[in-house]
Enzyme design. Structure first.
Site, PDB file in Angstrom:
ATOM      1  N   HIS A 100       0.879  -1.177   0.000  1.00  0.00           N
ATOM      2  CA  HIS A 100       0.000   0.000   0.000  1.00  0.00           C
ATOM      3  C   HIS A 100       0.915   1.227   0.000  1.00  0.00           C
ATOM      4  O   HIS A 100       2.020   1.177   0.565  1.00  0.00           O
ATOM      5  CB  HIS A 100      -0.808   0.132   1.289  1.00  0.00           C
ATOM      6  CG  HIS A 100      -1.757  -0.978   1.615  1.00  0.00           C
ATOM      7  ND1 HIS A 100      -1.373  -2.111   2.255  1.00  0.00           N
ATOM      8  CD2 HIS A 100      -3.081  -1.094   1.422  1.00  0.00           C
ATOM      9  CE1 HIS A 100      -2.426  -2.898   2.454  1.00  0.00           C
ATOM     10  NE2 HIS A 100      -3.484  -2.311   1.955  1.00  0.00           N
ATOM     11  N   ASP A 103       2.311   1.946   3.355  1.00  0.00           N
ATOM     12  CA  ASP A 103       3.335   1.037   3.895  1.00  0.00           C
ATOM     13  C   ASP A 103       4.744   1.533   3.600  1.00  0.00           C
ATOM     14  O   ASP A 103       5.675   1.272   4.360  1.00  0.00           O
ATOM     15  CB  ASP A 103       3.245  -0.361   3.252  1.00  0.00           C
ATOM     16  CG  ASP A 103       1.877  -0.969   3.342  1.00  0.00           C
ATOM     17  OD1 ASP A 103       1.133  -0.602   4.259  1.00  0.00           O
ATOM     18  OD2 ASP A 103       1.556  -1.834   2.486  1.00  0.00           O
ATOM     19  N   GLU A 267      -9.406 -13.745  -0.691  1.00  0.00           N
ATOM     20  CA  GLU A 267      -8.592 -14.061   0.492  1.00  0.00           C
ATOM     21  C   GLU A 267      -9.291 -15.135   1.318  1.00  0.00           C
ATOM     22  O   GLU A 267     -10.481 -15.036   1.611  1.00  0.00           O
ATOM     23  CB  GLU A 267      -8.391 -12.779   1.311  1.00  0.00           C
ATOM     24  CG  GLU A 267      -7.643 -13.035   2.595  1.00  0.00           C
ATOM     25  CD  GLU A 267      -7.152 -11.756   3.265  1.00  0.00           C
ATOM     26  OE1 GLU A 267      -6.784 -10.788   2.557  1.00  0.00           O
ATOM     27  OE2 GLU A 267      -7.138 -11.715   4.497  1.00  0.00           O
ATOM     28  N   ASP A 295      -5.083 -13.895  -1.829  1.00  0.00           N
ATOM     29  CA  ASP A 295      -4.348 -13.615  -0.596  1.00  0.00           C
ATOM     30  C   ASP A 295      -4.445 -14.902   0.214  1.00  0.00           C
ATOM     31  O   ASP A 295      -5.516 -15.274   0.691  1.00  0.00           O
ATOM     32  CB  ASP A 295      -4.973 -12.438   0.171  1.00  0.00           C
ATOM     33  CG  ASP A 295      -4.454 -11.092  -0.325  1.00  0.00           C
ATOM     34  OD1 ASP A 295      -3.678 -11.081  -1.302  1.00  0.00           O
ATOM     35  OD2 ASP A 295      -4.831 -10.062   0.250  1.00  0.00           O
ATOM     36  N   ASP A 306     -10.612 -11.530  11.641  1.00  0.00           N
ATOM     37  CA  ASP A 306      -9.663 -11.663  10.542  1.00  0.00           C
ATOM     38  C   ASP A 306      -8.245 -11.774  11.125  1.00  0.00           C
ATOM     39  O   ASP A 306      -7.563 -10.774  11.279  1.00  0.00           O
ATOM     40  CB  ASP A 306      -9.794 -10.434   9.637  1.00  0.00           C
ATOM     41  CG  ASP A 306      -9.065 -10.615   8.330  1.00  0.00           C
ATOM     42  OD1 ASP A 306      -8.678 -11.753   8.019  1.00  0.00           O
ATOM     43  OD2 ASP A 306      -8.888  -9.622   7.625  1.00  0.00           O
TER      44      ASP A 306
HETATM   45  C1  XUL Z   1      -7.575  -6.538   4.864  1.00  0.00           C
HETATM   46  C2  XUL Z   1      -6.834  -6.983   3.673  1.00  0.00           C
HETATM   47  C3  XUL Z   1      -5.978  -5.948   3.013  1.00  0.00           C
HETATM   48  C4  XUL Z   1      -5.942  -6.052   1.524  1.00  0.00           C
HETATM   49  C5  XUL Z   1      -5.174  -4.936   0.868  1.00  0.00           C
HETATM   50  O1  XUL Z   1      -8.331  -7.526   5.460  1.00  0.00           O
HETATM   51  O2  XUL Z   1      -6.898  -8.125   3.296  1.00  0.00           O
HETATM   52  O3  XUL Z   1      -4.715  -6.029   3.569  1.00  0.00           O
HETATM   53  O4  XUL Z   1      -5.371  -7.264   1.114  1.00  0.00           O
HETATM   54  O5  XUL Z   1      -5.647  -3.694   1.226  1.00  0.00           O
HETATM   55 CO    CO Z   2      -5.947  -9.225   1.793  1.00  0.00          CO
END
Ligand code: XUL
Ligand code: CO
Length: 436
Positions: A100, A103, A267, A295, A306
């Site tokens: 990001h 970051d 994810e 992810d 999470d």
């Molecule tokens: C949050 C998440 C983020 C995204 C990118 O749950 O998964 O880190 O992957 O913004």
């Molecule tokens: Co993510």
């Protein structure tokens, strides 16, 4: 020159399944050919910047546990962080990383200053990428941490915040393009609501649709060749997020005319929060033609939160890659570890070991999945299960060449009633455990 952060840990090598060296791969040999393709090219591993280098080890009851020499809001610290980050990527031998904007650079007093800093740090990243050959899987903007986004970015009731977020995304897309990023990700952590009592949902959905159309439009004009990816998540941080899951995002994309333009970054942990399995989300995206990237982190099944843990369950991972292989594998996407250490894992080597284990379990899972594909272990049974649909009458029904009355007339003429057949679930589950 090395920062020395990882001490004398050398480049992680493949030593095979019998190795007991914790700093070696037992399943991940990047050059191993699987289904005619190198393992590295199947898996396309990426390490994320945020959890590994930014997250301080906080939880809702406790503060920082990690002490890192780059924890400061200066450009100097940002450069040290970049050096250490590329040392980790190189040690692991991964081909990609992700970040990001927030970051990699400290936030400036104004957006202009933030953008100047982003390009400044991109000079460092560019040089590191050039030296190491490590590439950018995706870039993204943090549109959720700063208090200006507390009521949303694109879905904020205040159009100035929408515009600020749009300008921020433009800058992040520019940097992603400059660094040869293969995708651009949008995760809408604040794109949802806390309470319906203060929310105009129809208005917010239109804002989100407009925002995404602006981005897609800019992608075409700027010549960015990467894929735009949305990352679904049902809630957390907001009570409800509009990009709830793969099916919801598909409906959204259709409504705003973007289903051919945008794909998904799925994810595992978000799938679990949505009440699905990861393979369900992957299969849904594949069936709808919007599968993009993953992810690969996992949630704790007890916490309902999470937890972003490193993957460690070979069967779950194998089932995920099975869906990915069936979907044709990654194109621009890859396997990003959006995973963080547990807050007691203080040592620099913990960062290395966490990724080594995750990479290995993914390699193991992918190889099991590839073997299942190769042997048609499941697909032959699935093919046989739907064989009836290849018949002439069934094809005519599917093609819309029969009315309801015609089908009814046909069925009432049958001499025997259709009989149900076994779904063979346990038989198939036994096959999976044979491969994993
Ligand atoms: C949050 C998440 C983020 C995204 C990118 O749950 O998964 O880190 O992957 O913004
Ligand atoms: Co993510």
């Amino acid at each position: 020159m090395s920062t020395g952060f990882f001490g004398d840990i050398g480049r992680i090598q493949f030593e095979g399944p019998n190795s007991t060296n914790p700093f070696a791969y037992r399943f991940y040999d990047p050059d191993e050919k699987v289904l005619g393709k190198r393992l590295e090219d199947h898996l396309r591993f990426a390490v994320c910047y945020w959890h590994s280098f930014i997250w301080p080890g906080t939880d809702p009851f406790g503060g920082q546990t990690f002490e890192r020499p780059w924890f400061a809001d200066t450009m100097e610290a940002a450069k040290l962080k970049a050096n250490v980050a590329f040392e980790l990527f190189s040690l692991l031998g991964v081909p990609y990383y992700c970040f990001h904007d927030a970051d990699v650079r400290p936030e400036g007093a104004t957006l202009t200053e933030s953008i100047i800093r982003l390009h400044d740090i991109a000079d460092t990243l560019e040089a590191k990428m050039h030296d190491t050959g490590i590439k950018l899987l995706w870039g993204t903007a943090n549109l959720f941490s700063n208090r200006r986004y507390m009521a949303g970015a694109a879905t904020n009731p205040d159009p100035e915040i929408f515009a600020y977020a749009a300008a921020t995304v433009k800058a992040c897309m520019d940097v992603t393009q400059r660094l040869g990023g293969e995708n651009y990700v949008l995760w809408g952590g604040r794109e949802g609501y806390e309470t319906l009592l203060n929310t105009d949902m129809a208005q917010e959905l239109d804002q989100l649709g407009r925002f995404l159309n602006l981005i897609v439009d800019y992608k075409h004009r700027s010549g960015f060749k990467g894929t735009i990816l949305i990352e679904p998540k049902p809630q957390e941080p907001t009570k409800h997020q509009y990009d709830f899951d793969a099916a919801t995002v598909y409906g959204f994309l259709k409504r705003y005319g973007l289903d051919k333009e945008v794909k998904l970054n799925l994810e595992q942990g978000h799938a679990i929060l949505a009440g699905h399995s990861f393979e369900h989300e992957l299969a849904t995206a594949a069936a709808l033609g919007i599968f993009g990237s993953i992810d690969m982190n996992r949630n704790d099944y007890q916490s309902g939160w999470d937890t972003d843990q490193f993957p460690n369950n070979p069967t779950e991972v194998a089932l995920a890659y099975y869906e990915i292989l069936k979907a044709g594998g990654f194109t621009t996407g890859g396997t990003n570890f959006d995973a963080k250490l547990r807050r007691q894992s203080l040592d620099p080597e913990d960062l290395v070991l966490a990724h080594v284990g995750a990479i290995d379990v993914c390699a193991r899972g992918l190889k099991a999945a590839a073997k299942m594909v190769e042997d048609k272990a499941l697909s032959s049974l699935v093919g046989a299960r739907y064989a009836g649909w290849r018949g002439e009458e069934a094809q005519a029904i599917l093609a819309g060449k029969r009315t309801l009355e015609e089908i009814a007339a046909h069925v009432t003429a049958w001499a025997v009633e259709p009989q149900p057949r076994s779904g063979k679930q346990e038989y198939l589950e036994n096959i999976i455990s044979r491969y994993v």
